[in-house]
Design a protein around this motif. Structure first.
Motif, short mmCIF file in Angstrom:
data_model
loop_
_atom_site.label_atom_id
_atom_site.label_comp_id
_atom_site.label_asym_id
_atom_site.label_seq_id
_atom_site.Cartn_x
_atom_site.Cartn_y
_atom_site.Cartn_z
N PRO A 251 49.55 -19.90 -6.94
CA PRO A 251 49.63 -18.35 -8.68
C PRO A 251 50.67 -17.13 -7.43
O PRO A 251 50.02 -17.34 -5.57
CB PRO A 251 48.98 -18.67 -9.20
N LEU A 252 51.35 -16.84 -7.71
CA LEU A 252 52.04 -15.55 -6.78
C LEU A 252 51.24 -14.23 -7.33
O LEU A 252 51.24 -13.86 -8.16
CB LEU A 252 54.00 -15.70 -7.08
N ALA A 253 51.30 -13.31 -6.18
CA ALA A 253 50.23 -11.74 -6.58
C ALA A 253 51.47 -11.26 -5.69
O ALA A 253 52.08 -11.36 -4.28
CB ALA A 253 48.90 -11.93 -6.14
N LEU A 254 51.85 -9.83 -6.50
CA LEU A 254 53.02 -8.70 -6.39
C LEU A 254 52.00 -7.54 -5.77
O LEU A 254 50.59 -7.62 -6.68
CB LEU A 254 54.01 -8.89 -6.47
N VAL A 255 51.38 -7.41 -3.86
CA VAL A 255 50.42 -6.34 -4.18
C VAL A 255 51.51 -5.13 -3.85
O VAL A 255 52.24 -4.91 -2.35
CB VAL A 255 49.93 -6.12 -3.14
N GLY B 140 45.39 -0.09 4.28
CA GLY B 140 44.20 0.82 3.59
C GLY B 140 43.84 -0.75 2.88
O GLY B 140 43.50 -1.43 2.42
N ILE B 141 43.57 0.05 1.29
CA ILE B 141 43.57 -0.87 0.02
C ILE B 141 44.47 -1.77 -0.51
O ILE B 141 43.67 -3.19 -0.05
CB ILE B 141 42.68 0.13 -1.24
N GLY B 142 45.76 -2.18 -0.41
CA GLY B 142 45.88 -2.78 -0.76
C GLY B 142 46.39 -4.26 0.15
O GLY B 142 46.52 -5.42 0.17
N PHE B 143 46.48 -3.23 1.52
CA PHE B 143 46.21 -4.77 2.56
C PHE B 143 45.20 -5.47 2.04
O PHE B 143 45.21 -6.79 2.74
CB PHE B 143 46.69 -4.42 3.87
N GLU B 144 43.71 -5.34 2.02
CA GLU B 144 42.41 -5.92 2.49
C GLU B 144 42.58 -6.08 0.77
O GLU B 144 42.21 -7.30 0.91
CB GLU B 144 41.15 -4.48 1.82
N ILE B 145 43.25 -5.90 -0.37
CA ILE B 145 43.06 -6.98 -1.50
C ILE B 145 44.05 -7.97 -0.69
O ILE B 145 43.80 -9.36 -1.46
CB ILE B 145 43.91 -5.77 -3.05
N SER B 146 45.56 -7.62 -0.47
CA SER B 146 46.14 -8.99 -0.29
C SER B 146 45.34 -10.05 0.84
O SER B 146 45.84 -11.11 -0.16
CB SER B 146 47.16 -7.89 0.64
N GLN B 147 44.39 -9.41 1.98
CA GLN B 147 43.69 -10.32 2.33
C GLN B 147 42.66 -10.99 1.21
O GLN B 147 42.78 -12.60 1.42
CB GLN B 147 42.97 -9.71 3.57
N GLY C 35 44.08 -18.34 -2.59
CA GLY C 35 45.05 -19.45 -2.82
C GLY C 35 46.32 -19.25 -3.83
O GLY C 35 46.83 -19.42 -3.78
N TYR C 36 45.93 -17.50 -3.36
CA TYR C 36 47.72 -17.14 -3.59
C TYR C 36 48.38 -16.84 -3.17
O TYR C 36 48.41 -16.63 -1.39
CB TYR C 36 47.39 -14.72 -4.00
N ASN C 37 49.94 -16.74 -3.08
CA ASN C 37 51.01 -17.09 -2.01
C ASN C 37 50.94 -15.52 -2.32
O ASN C 37 51.34 -14.58 -3.75
CB ASN C 37 52.34 -17.94 -1.84
N LEU C 38 51.90 -14.62 -2.10
CA LEU C 38 52.14 -12.93 -1.70
C LEU C 38 52.82 -12.68 -2.10
O LEU C 38 54.35 -13.13 -0.48
CB LEU C 38 50.68 -12.36 -0.76
N VAL C 39 54.00 -11.59 -2.32
CA VAL C 39 54.63 -10.44 -2.37
C VAL C 39 54.06 -9.52 -2.01
O VAL C 39 53.52 -8.99 -2.55
CB VAL C 39 56.21 -11.02 -2.63
#
Length: 266
Positions: free
Chosen positions: A5-9, A15-22, A28-32
């Motif tokens: 699945p794809l997630a956009l952060v 900060g918090i956004g990078f921790e969520i991305s990790q 199991g997510y691909n990321l933008v």
């Protein structure tokens, strides 16, 4: 092979956004990831976790920056499963001591950008059969915020907005979770110019990793609204729903007024 699945952060590079991305990469997510700073370094770190990462450097204060991000996600030709609206800024100090442009920048990033991005992605999510949205609001959404006079109201709007559209989307298989972090040990308050306030000291604040874990757990559990942080944060969440706005405004002012290093207690 199953497609991840794809997630956009937004603000996914720090900060918090990078921790969520990790956390999303590990799960199991691909990321933008989108940010105005160094997104490429974050991209490389996240790719080490096995995620395919698209990094978009854009200014979400502007309408053009939001459209650039919408276009970049759609260019992946993958359905967006999860939208994490995390990017935010504040301006510390008395309202009249800052330019109108500075205050409008806070509103543009913290309020208008989430609305623009939700509007930009929601129709495709519905068409695809569903999706998830994680709003990163703030404990400040529950109180007036003197000396951050635009930040708290912007976050209060986001929390109300999320609760509003959740009801509208009840039958559309769109899950909406809103996380309300307490003060967090990032460079957020330093960027806001609040070093000489009780918020200038990061030693007492919540870990961004802990905040990210709690927000992700709330998302997985399908919760609607959650306070993220330590015991003091949880107590403040309850107290802020009991005190009058006048009482809460006084408490926040004592902590956020420049040249004040009062006890940080919630």
């Amino acid at each position: 092979m199953m497609t991840k699945p794809l997630a956009l952060v937004t603000g996914g590079n720090a900060g918090i956004g990078f921790e969520i991305s990790q956390i999303l990469a590990v799960n199991g997510y691909n990321l933008v990831i989108a940010g105005i700073g160094d997104v490429e370094t974050a991209k490389k770190e996240l790719e080490k976790l096995g995620s395919r990462v698209t990094a978009v450097r854009c200014n979400l204060i502007t309408a053009e920056g939001n459209q650039e991000l919408i276009d970049a996600v759609k260019e992946t030709a993958e359905p967006l499963n999860l939208l994490v609206l995390n990017a935010g800024i504040s301006v510390g100090g008395a309202f009249i001591d800052h330019s109108l442009e500075e205050h409008l920048n806070v509103i543009s990033l913290d309020l208008l950008s989430p609305v623009r991005l939700t509007y930009g992605f929601l129709p495709d999510m519905i068409k695809a059969g569903g999706g998830k949205i994680l709003f990163i609001s703030s404990l400040s959404a529950t109180t007036p915020t003197p000396y951050e006079s635009v930040y708290g109201p912007s976050k209060a709007f986001i929390s109300s907005f999320a609760n509003s559209i959740r009801e509208e989307l009840r039958d559309k298989n769109i899950q909406i979770t809103t996380a309300h972090p307490g003060a967090t040990a990032t460079n957020f308050h330093a960027k806001a110019g609040m070093q000489t306030t009780a918020f200038g000291d990061n030693s007492w604040k919540n870990s961004p990793l802990d905040i990210a874990k709690q927000a992700y757990d709330a998302l997985v559990q399908g919760k609607t609204n959650v306070a993220c942080g330590d015991e003091d944060t949880q107590k403040a969440w309850i107290t802020n729903h009991q005190l009058s706005d006048e009482e809460k405004a006084k408490i926040h002012a004592e902590r956020a007024i420049p040249n004040s290093k009062l006890k940080h207690g919630m």
